[in-house]
Scaffold this active site. Structure first.
Site, PDB file in Angstrom:
ATOM      1  N   MET A 197     158.370  -9.835  21.608  1.00 23.27           N
ATOM      2  CA  MET A 197     158.436 -10.927  20.645  1.00 23.27           C
ATOM      3  C   MET A 197     159.851 -11.286  20.224  1.00 23.27           C
ATOM      4  O   MET A 197     160.079 -12.404  19.759  1.00 23.27           O
ATOM      5  CB  MET A 197     157.623 -10.576  19.392  1.00 23.27           C
ATOM      6  CG  MET A 197     156.131 -10.550  19.616  1.00 23.27           C
ATOM      7  SD  MET A 197     155.196 -10.414  18.052  1.00 23.27           S
ATOM      8  CE  MET A 197     155.661  -8.773  17.512  1.00 23.27           C
ATOM      9  N   VAL A 207     166.921  -8.024  19.978  1.00 24.43           N
ATOM     10  CA  VAL A 207     167.518  -7.229  18.908  1.00 24.43           C
ATOM     11  C   VAL A 207     169.032  -7.192  19.075  1.00 24.43           C
ATOM     12  O   VAL A 207     169.550  -6.926  20.169  1.00 24.43           O
ATOM     13  CB  VAL A 207     166.964  -5.788  18.899  1.00 24.43           C
ATOM     14  CG1 VAL A 207     167.428  -5.047  17.656  1.00 24.43           C
ATOM     15  CG2 VAL A 207     165.444  -5.793  18.980  1.00 24.43           C
ATOM     16  N   LYS A 258     166.729  -8.956  14.316  1.00 25.47           N
ATOM     17  CA  LYS A 258     165.734  -9.254  15.339  1.00 25.47           C
ATOM     18  C   LYS A 258     165.426 -10.746  15.311  1.00 25.47           C
ATOM     19  O   LYS A 258     165.054 -11.290  14.266  1.00 25.47           O
ATOM     20  CB  LYS A 258     164.465  -8.430  15.127  1.00 25.47           C
ATOM     21  CG  LYS A 258     164.717  -6.922  15.247  1.00 25.47           C
ATOM     22  CD  LYS A 258     163.436  -6.148  15.421  1.00 25.47           C
ATOM     23  CE  LYS A 258     163.720  -4.681  15.727  1.00 25.47           C
ATOM     24  NZ  LYS A 258     162.492  -3.925  16.055  1.00 25.47           N
ATOM     25  N   TYR A 271     169.975  -0.430  10.697  1.00 26.11           N
ATOM     26  CA  TYR A 271     170.298   0.066  12.030  1.00 26.11           C
ATOM     27  C   TYR A 271     170.234   1.592  11.988  1.00 26.11           C
ATOM     28  O   TYR A 271     170.925   2.240  11.191  1.00 26.11           O
ATOM     29  CB  TYR A 271     171.684  -0.400  12.456  1.00 26.11           C
ATOM     30  CG  TYR A 271     172.150   0.240  13.751  1.00 26.11           C
ATOM     31  CD1 TYR A 271     171.499  -0.043  14.945  1.00 26.11           C
ATOM     32  CD2 TYR A 271     173.217   1.136  13.758  1.00 26.11           C
ATOM     33  CE1 TYR A 271     171.910   0.546  16.132  1.00 26.11           C
ATOM     34  CE2 TYR A 271     173.636   1.722  14.940  1.00 26.11           C
ATOM     35  CZ  TYR A 271     172.975   1.425  16.124  1.00 26.11           C
ATOM     36  OH  TYR A 271     173.384   2.017  17.297  1.00 26.11           O
ATOM     37  N   ASP A 303     150.747  -3.105  16.130  1.00 24.48           N
ATOM     38  CA  ASP A 303     151.535  -2.913  17.354  1.00 24.48           C
ATOM     39  C   ASP A 303     152.212  -1.543  17.353  1.00 24.48           C
ATOM     40  O   ASP A 303     153.396  -1.423  17.642  1.00 24.48           O
ATOM     41  CB  ASP A 303     152.577  -4.023  17.486  1.00 24.48           C
ATOM     42  CG  ASP A 303     153.146  -4.132  18.906  1.00 24.48           C
ATOM     43  OD1 ASP A 303     152.519  -3.581  19.831  1.00 24.48           O
ATOM     44  OD2 ASP A 303     154.204  -4.760  19.086  1.00 24.48           O
ATOM     45  N   LYS A 317     153.391   1.665  18.868  1.00 22.74           N
ATOM     46  CA  LYS A 317     153.743   2.072  20.221  1.00 22.74           C
ATOM     47  C   LYS A 317     155.034   2.873  20.142  1.00 22.74           C
ATOM     48  O   LYS A 317     155.740   2.830  19.114  1.00 22.74           O
ATOM     49  CB  LYS A 317     153.912   0.854  21.124  1.00 22.74           C
ATOM     50  CG  LYS A 317     154.970  -0.133  20.646  1.00 22.74           C
ATOM     51  CD  LYS A 317     154.990  -1.382  21.504  1.00 22.74           C
ATOM     52  CE  LYS A 317     156.005  -2.402  20.985  1.00 22.74           C
ATOM     53  NZ  LYS A 317     155.995  -3.653  21.791  1.00 22.74           N
ATOM     54  N   ASN A 322     158.219   1.244  18.806  1.00 24.24           N
ATOM     55  CA  ASN A 322     158.299   0.894  17.391  1.00 24.24           C
ATOM     56  C   ASN A 322     158.374   2.106  16.474  1.00 24.24           C
ATOM     57  O   ASN A 322     158.232   1.970  15.256  1.00 24.24           O
ATOM     58  CB  ASN A 322     157.104   0.018  16.985  1.00 24.24           C
ATOM     59  CG  ASN A 322     157.300  -1.437  17.375  1.00 24.24           C
ATOM     60  OD1 ASN A 322     158.428  -1.887  17.563  1.00 24.24           O
ATOM     61  ND2 ASN A 322     156.208  -2.172  17.494  1.00 24.24           N
TER      62      ASN A 322
END
Length: 457
Positions: free
Chosen positions: A27, A30, A45, A94, A138, A140, A143
């Site tokens: 999506m 970054v 992002k 970050y 989402d 995963k 992430n």
């Protein structure tokens, strides 16, 4: 620095200094940046331009505010969000560390205690967010960030914000929220009501991979993976790694149940089961007839795409060579230049000179010619999927939303062939000029003439 990055740097110059590009996901892209006001490093992002164009700034920024209120030690906070020069962006801290994906790529499998600890802490973050009414959608390895071994869940609620901002136009974007290997069955079948138990399934898939070295289901394409998620049981963890304690294997099996009601009722109870040596659950083998129930829920999108693609490839393999000479095979990489994956339909020209395919969300229809080095998107097909080639090989029909549209192979302005002919499944352009697609599940097929007109059963 690319032209796009230069535009972004200029658009954000009063707030952030773009330092470098860190990576790209499904999506967003970054960037590492310097927060000029607070003198700190941040991750900016930026949503993909095609997605941003469909969503619109106001609704996305409004929806993403929900995630700014999440405060938890294992949730990466949201610093900022907005729109600048048509870029939709959001800003997070970050993290000087690595993603769970990077660690998995390096180590393949984790120690059992480490894997369970990470999962338990992520489950605590999920439980907190779920109680605030926010579902991640989402989960995963990409992430989950690791900072000194402590997991931080990133992009919390971003998928929800994108879905809500798109509203009824999610089909138009072609965007499927969630990553195939970690999608719950209800996500894979595009059910509208996604609950917290979907996140539990995804987290169970992540734990399965950290212990077994592979996700619960593998396949050569997104369709194959989704088909297995919906129809096949995951192999028990103890068969993949005999040292996994029975209670951990049982907890993972319960988290990966096909029906949401059969999973844990909360992420907290999942975490408690992982820490309870006495936890057991019923066998995960399917009862007689149960697979039929699951298959009855299988959407035409999955079954149709897999079946039609298999039949087309089989026919190409078994039919005799053309009269004018032997068939010459050629190899192609079906990925688009934007790194979207081939996952939304395939059509092969009668003479084998080109292939059409849906290029991922929301990029539209791509053509790969045998005599070209790279694929190209057909102009005018943004948000389209499931291509079908006209009998004369000069036009393409494709699905966008619940419409079938027709456009020249060279691109241009599409025309409407028929509304409501399909629920997103594959379509076929027949020799008589009609186009056939599936109706709602169980309601058979629908047909419309390429020139438009009434839709007929």
């Amino acid at each position: 620095m690319t032209q796009s990055t230069e535009r972004l740097s200029s658009a954000l110059a009063d707030r952030y200094q773009i330092l470098s590009r860190l990576g790209e996901g499904g999506m967003a892209t970054v960037y590492l940046a310097e927060d000029l006001k607070h003198d700190r490093k941040v991750a900016v992002k930026v949503l993909r331009p095609e997605l941003a164009a469909v969503l619109g700034a106001d609704r996305f920024v409004q929806e993403i505010k929900t995630t700014a209120n999440l405060q938890h030690p294992h949730i990466l906070p949201l610093f900022d969000s907005g729109e600048a020069d048509s870029f939709l962006y959001y800003v997070m801290p970050y993290i000087e560390g690595e993603t769970l994906r990077a660690k998995l790529d390096r180590e393949s499998q984790f120690g059992i205690d480490e894997a369970v600890k990470i999962t338990t802490e992520v489950a605590d973050a999920l439980d907190y967010a779920h109680r605030q009414g926010v579902i991640h959608r989402d989960i995963k390895p990409e992430n989950i960030l690791l900072q000194d071994g402590r997991p931080m869940v990133a992009d919390f609620g971003i998928a929800l914000a994108v879905s809500a901002a798109a509203g009824g136009r999610m089909t138009e974007t072609g965007l499927s929220l969630g990553t195939p290997h970690y999608m719950s069955p209800e996500q894979a079948t595009a059910e509208k009501d996604i609950t917290a138990r979907s996140d539990i399934y995804s987290l169970g898939s992540v734990l399965y991979e950290t212990l077994a070295g592979e996700p619960p289901h593998l396949g050569g394409s997104a369709q194959q993976i989704i088909m297995k998620i919906v129809t096949e049981e995951a192999q028990p963890l103890t068969r993949r790694r005999k040292s996994v304690p029975p209670h951990v294997a049982a907890a993972v099996a319960k988290a990966l149940e096909k029906l949401p009601a059969d999973r844990f009722d909360s992420a907290r109870t999942f975490a408690e089961a992982l820490g309870n040596p006495g936890f057991t659950t019923a066998g995960v083998a399917a009862a007689p007839g149960s697979m039929g129930v699951v298959r009855n829920r299988l959407p035409w999108l999955v079954a149709g795409a897999a079946l039609v693609t298999a039949l087309v490839l089989a026919l190409l393999l078994v039919r005799p060579p053309p009269a004018d000479g032997p068939r010459v095979p050629w190899l192609t990489n079906l990925d688009t230049p934007d790194s979207a994956t081939f996952e939304q339909g395939l059509a092969i020209a009668e003479d084998g000179s080109f292939i059409l395919y849906g290029g991922g969300s929301p990029l539209g229809i791509w053509i790969r010619r045998a005599d070209a080095e790279t694929p190209a998107r057909i102009p005018g097909t943004l948000g389209g999927c499931c291509p079908a080639i006209s009998p004369d090989g000069q036009r393409v029909a494709f699905v966008r939303g619940q419409e079938v549209r027709i456009i020249p192979l060279t691109g241009g302005t599409s025309t409407l062939a028929g509304p409501g002919i399909t629920e997103g499944d594959d379509i076929t352009w027949m020799a008589d000029g009609s186009i056939v697609g599936s109706a709602e599940e169980g309601d058979g097929l629908l047909r419309v003439t390429a020139g438009g007109g009434p839709v007929e059963p």
